[in-house]
Write an enzyme that holds these catalytic residues in place. Sequence first.
Site, short mmCIF file in Angstrom:
data_model
loop_
_atom_site.label_atom_id
_atom_site.label_comp_id
_atom_site.label_asym_id
_atom_site.label_seq_id
_atom_site.Cartn_x
_atom_site.Cartn_y
_atom_site.Cartn_z
N ARG A 1 -44.04 -45.58 45.16
CA ARG A 1 -44.36 -46.44 44.20
C ARG A 1 -45.19 -47.82 44.84
O ARG A 1 -44.67 -48.13 45.97
CB ARG A 1 -43.02 -47.09 43.65
CG ARG A 1 -43.37 -48.43 42.78
CD ARG A 1 -42.09 -48.93 41.96
NE ARG A 1 -42.23 -47.93 40.68
CZ ARG A 1 -41.64 -48.24 39.50
NH1 ARG A 1 -40.76 -49.19 39.64
NH2 ARG A 1 -41.33 -47.31 38.67
N ARG B 1 -34.61 -47.52 37.62
CA ARG B 1 -34.41 -46.52 37.19
C ARG B 1 -34.99 -45.28 37.91
O ARG B 1 -34.67 -44.16 38.07
CB ARG B 1 -34.98 -46.38 35.65
CG ARG B 1 -34.11 -47.09 34.72
CD ARG B 1 -34.95 -47.73 33.73
NE ARG B 1 -35.59 -48.93 34.35
CZ ARG B 1 -34.83 -50.47 34.18
NH1 ARG B 1 -33.86 -50.32 33.43
NH2 ARG B 1 -35.30 -51.24 34.91
N THR B 2 -36.39 -45.53 38.32
CA THR B 2 -37.12 -44.55 38.90
C THR B 2 -36.71 -44.16 40.24
O THR B 2 -36.49 -42.98 40.50
CB THR B 2 -38.59 -45.07 39.16
OG1 THR B 2 -38.91 -45.60 37.80
CG2 THR B 2 -39.47 -43.86 39.60
N LYS C 1 -43.62 -56.18 58.27
CA LYS C 1 -43.96 -56.87 59.40
C LYS C 1 -45.56 -56.68 59.38
O LYS C 1 -46.35 -56.90 60.27
CB LYS C 1 -43.49 -56.22 60.58
CG LYS C 1 -41.93 -56.18 61.06
CD LYS C 1 -41.60 -55.41 62.12
CE LYS C 1 -39.91 -55.29 61.98
NZ LYS C 1 -39.47 -54.40 63.00
N HIS D 1 -47.82 -43.83 35.82
CA HIS D 1 -46.69 -43.72 35.84
C HIS D 1 -46.13 -42.24 35.33
O HIS D 1 -45.49 -42.28 34.37
CB HIS D 1 -45.64 -44.67 35.27
CG HIS D 1 -44.27 -44.77 35.79
ND1 HIS D 1 -43.65 -43.76 36.53
CD2 HIS D 1 -43.41 -45.76 35.63
CE1 HIS D 1 -42.58 -44.19 36.84
NE2 HIS D 1 -42.22 -45.49 36.30
#
Length: 331
Positions: free
Chosen positions: A130, A80-81, A108, A158
């Site tokens: 995020r 969603r975000t 990496k 959030h």
Amino acid sequence: MSTDARATAAVNDAGAQGAVPRTTLRSRHLISIDDLDSEEITLILDTAEAMKEIESRPIKKVPALRGKTVVNLFYEPSTRTRTSFEIAEKRLSADSLNVAATGSSVAKGETLLDTARNLEAMAPDMIVLRHAASGAPHQLARASRASVINAGDGTHEHPTQALLDGFTIRARKGRIAGLKVAIVGDLLHSRVLRSNVLLLRALGAEICVCGPPTLMPPGIEQFGVRATTRIDEAAEGADVIMMLRIQRERMQGHFVPSLREYFNVYGLTAERVERAKPDVIIMHPGPMNRGVEIASEVADGPYSVMLDQVANGVAVRMAVLYLLAGNPDDV
Ligand code: CP
């Protein structure tokens, strides 16, 4: 009327109704709801109302962020975000690009700051981050010339989820002040809980939080909420019930005996919804675990506004991007 003019008009309307006519956010970053005062939260929600109108147009695009570059940097999975930020950026005509941990040099072993320095060299205007580590957006904001938007950091916050939740509640109920909001589930690991408590308290809601003792943050009452371990008590007379998922990926050890037992004691069933107000709305930030924190008949039932939340996420994120890009009068 253009989006710029509508957003400015929304702000001016707020001023005409007696609110302080704020037209910009004080910070160029959005890291925490705690950094916003109630006027700034209201400005974002009012601007999102203006952005919502764009969705009804045949061509859902305005030039507000033309020439701006936005990087979506996602170190944790998201449906969603990430997608709603990307849609919001496209609707505002920003140039956006997605960087995921898998498929980039993060896989990496490159650190967040080294990745940020390299992205910075390409002069983005905004970075949407995020990350599994609480505080990662603060770290990035200190090192970056770009505006940083927190799209969820660990168990911390959030903020855009809470803004879209506030927008959805206000759209459905006409107000937030004085509403009884029950927030039920895995309180200990939830960044959605923290951001929502800050936002809904700032706008005058009365909050009752509910979860098993093992998933209840110690001293949670200090945040101005009532706490209970009984879902029937939390649901009693509620205007809004917000369910939170059990975050097994953040748990080390056993916090609940079994998912079946959790559902029996804390799952939202149609019978438990009966205790709330007759016009209660049921919310969930997603992703939801059907049959764990919520019964399917409730998730898909008439009181559920979960897909409204998802739809409103685009308008709210457009508003955040737009306001962080500068004074609406200048865009
Ligand atoms: N609510 C939420 O943050 O969902 P995603 O993890 O799918 O982005």
